[in-house]
Write a protein that holds these residues in place. Structure first.
Motif, mmCIF file in Angstrom:
data_model
loop_
_atom_site.group_PDB
_atom_site.id
_atom_site.type_symbol
_atom_site.label_atom_id
_atom_site.label_comp_id
_atom_site.label_asym_id
_atom_site.label_seq_id
_atom_site.Cartn_x
_atom_site.Cartn_y
_atom_site.Cartn_z
ATOM 1 N N GLN A 86 7.256 -13.219 5.483
ATOM 2 C CA GLN A 86 6.220 -14.086 6.035
ATOM 3 C C GLN A 86 5.612 -13.368 7.237
ATOM 4 O O GLN A 86 6.344 -12.915 8.119
ATOM 5 N N HIS A 87 4.302 -13.267 7.259
ATOM 6 C CA HIS A 87 3.604 -12.670 8.397
ATOM 7 C C HIS A 87 2.524 -13.639 8.844
ATOM 8 O O HIS A 87 1.576 -13.900 8.083
ATOM 9 N N ARG A 88 2.713 -14.185 10.034
ATOM 10 C CA ARG A 88 1.774 -15.175 10.582
ATOM 11 C C ARG A 88 1.516 -16.303 9.574
ATOM 12 O O ARG A 88 0.380 -16.712 9.359
ATOM 13 N N GLY A 89 2.599 -16.750 8.935
ATOM 14 C CA GLY A 89 2.516 -17.863 8.010
ATOM 15 C C GLY A 89 2.014 -17.524 6.623
ATOM 16 O O GLY A 89 1.881 -18.409 5.782
ATOM 17 N N THR A 90 1.728 -16.273 6.374
ATOM 18 C CA THR A 90 1.228 -15.844 5.068
ATOM 19 C C THR A 90 2.299 -15.021 4.359
ATOM 20 O O THR A 90 2.828 -14.068 4.942
ATOM 21 N N PRO A 91 2.621 -15.368 3.108
ATOM 22 C CA PRO A 91 3.601 -14.552 2.379
ATOM 23 C C PRO A 91 3.032 -13.169 2.040
ATOM 24 O O PRO A 91 1.865 -13.043 1.688
ATOM 25 N N ARG A 92 3.863 -12.166 2.186
ATOM 26 C CA ARG A 92 3.481 -10.786 1.874
ATOM 27 C C ARG A 92 4.580 -10.152 1.039
ATOM 28 O O ARG A 92 5.748 -10.496 1.174
ATOM 29 N N THR A 93 4.205 -9.210 0.215
ATOM 30 C CA THR A 93 5.164 -8.461 -0.590
ATOM 31 C C THR A 93 5.188 -7.030 -0.089
ATOM 32 O O THR A 93 4.138 -6.404 0.065
ATOM 33 N N VAL A 94 6.386 -6.524 0.178
ATOM 34 C CA VAL A 94 6.534 -5.135 0.604
ATOM 35 C C VAL A 94 7.548 -4.439 -0.304
ATOM 36 O O VAL A 94 8.470 -5.065 -0.816
ATOM 37 N N SER A 95 7.367 -3.156 -0.488
ATOM 38 C CA SER A 95 8.262 -2.360 -1.318
ATOM 39 C C SER A 95 9.325 -1.691 -0.460
ATOM 40 O O SER A 95 9.031 -1.205 0.639
ATOM 41 N N VAL A 96 10.525 -1.650 -0.968
ATOM 42 C CA VAL A 96 11.623 -0.972 -0.287
ATOM 43 C C VAL A 96 11.568 0.505 -0.676
ATOM 44 O O VAL A 96 11.528 0.846 -1.857
ATOM 45 N N ALA A 97 11.537 1.366 0.329
ATOM 46 C CA ALA A 97 11.479 2.812 0.089
ATOM 47 C C ALA A 97 12.788 3.306 -0.526
ATOM 48 O O ALA A 97 13.810 2.609 -0.510
ATOM 49 N N ASP A 98 12.759 4.521 -1.035
ATOM 50 C CA ASP A 98 13.957 5.136 -1.620
ATOM 51 C C ASP A 98 15.105 5.237 -0.616
ATOM 52 O O ASP A 98 16.259 5.368 -0.998
ATOM 53 N N THR A 99 14.773 5.174 0.663
ATOM 54 C CA THR A 99 15.780 5.250 1.723
ATOM 55 C C THR A 99 16.499 3.921 1.947
ATOM 56 O O THR A 99 17.458 3.865 2.712
ATOM 57 N N TRP A 129 12.302 -1.014 4.380
ATOM 58 C CA TRP A 129 10.913 -1.421 4.181
ATOM 59 C C TRP A 129 10.289 -1.632 5.553
ATOM 60 O O TRP A 129 10.976 -1.924 6.529
ATOM 61 N N LEU A 130 8.961 -1.459 5.592
ATOM 62 C CA LEU A 130 8.215 -1.586 6.840
ATOM 63 C C LEU A 130 6.847 -2.178 6.532
ATOM 64 O O LEU A 130 6.182 -1.726 5.621
ATOM 65 N N PHE A 131 6.478 -3.191 7.300
ATOM 66 C CA PHE A 131 5.164 -3.822 7.180
ATOM 67 C C PHE A 131 4.470 -3.718 8.527
ATOM 68 O O PHE A 131 5.055 -4.028 9.558
ATOM 69 N N VAL A 132 3.222 -3.265 8.519
ATOM 70 C CA VAL A 132 2.434 -3.113 9.741
ATOM 71 C C VAL A 132 1.062 -3.723 9.533
ATOM 72 O O VAL A 132 0.476 -3.581 8.461
ATOM 73 N N THR A 133 0.567 -4.372 10.561
ATOM 74 C CA THR A 133 -0.802 -4.873 10.533
ATOM 75 C C THR A 133 -1.426 -4.697 11.914
ATOM 76 O O THR A 133 -0.724 -4.689 12.926
ATOM 77 N N SER A 134 -2.722 -4.532 11.933
ATOM 78 C CA SER A 134 -3.426 -4.399 13.208
ATOM 79 C C SER A 134 -3.556 -5.778 13.844
ATOM 80 O O SER A 134 -3.468 -6.804 13.170
ATOM 81 N N LYS A 135 -3.759 -5.816 15.152
ATOM 82 C CA LYS A 135 -3.932 -7.085 15.852
ATOM 83 C C LYS A 135 -5.119 -7.833 15.258
ATOM 84 O O LYS A 135 -6.134 -7.243 14.924
#
Length: 116
Positions: free
Chosen positions: A92-105, A108-114
């Motif tokens: 959940q990012h600011r109340g919005t569901p998001r899907t992120v992929s888990v890296a081979d390591t 997972w990392l999710f980034v958004t601009s202000k």
């Protein structure tokens, strides 16, 4: 315009490429972040912030992180965690569901601009 990839993150962050291992990278517009195992042993894992200025990624601040968390920079926000490599996870990012992929390591990392 250069993409923020593993090599760019290590070089811009000033890490020693012989030891540092990038565990995840994410960008949104001109904001980016990388999760970096700074010495390759899993004991010191940092989140590094970057901002693209005139087409080049410039380092921001860096700090040690745990297995899950979130962070704010002057230009963006990030969330990260661990999971099974190759799978997707829901956040959940600011109340919005998001899907992120888990890296081979396993990170997972999710980034958004202000404001996004």
């Amino acid at each position: 315009m250069r993409m923020l990839d593993e090599n760019t993150a290590v070089a811009a962050g000033g890490w020693d490429a012989r030891w540092a291992k990038v565990l995840a990278v994410a960008t949104h517009e001109d904001v980016g972040a990388a999760i970096i195992d700074t010495n390759g042993d899993g004991g010191d894992v940092d989140l590094d912030w970057y901002e693209r200025i005139d087409g080049e990624w410039q380092p921001g601040f860096s700090g040690n992180i745990s297995d899950t968390g979130s962070s704010e920079s002057p230009t963006g926000s990030a969330q990260w965690g661990r999971g099974a490599p190759g799978l997707e996870t829901q956040i959940q990012h600011r109340g919005t569901p998001r899907t992120v992929s888990v890296a081979d390591t396993g990170w997972w990392l999710f980034v958004t601009s202000k404001g996004a």
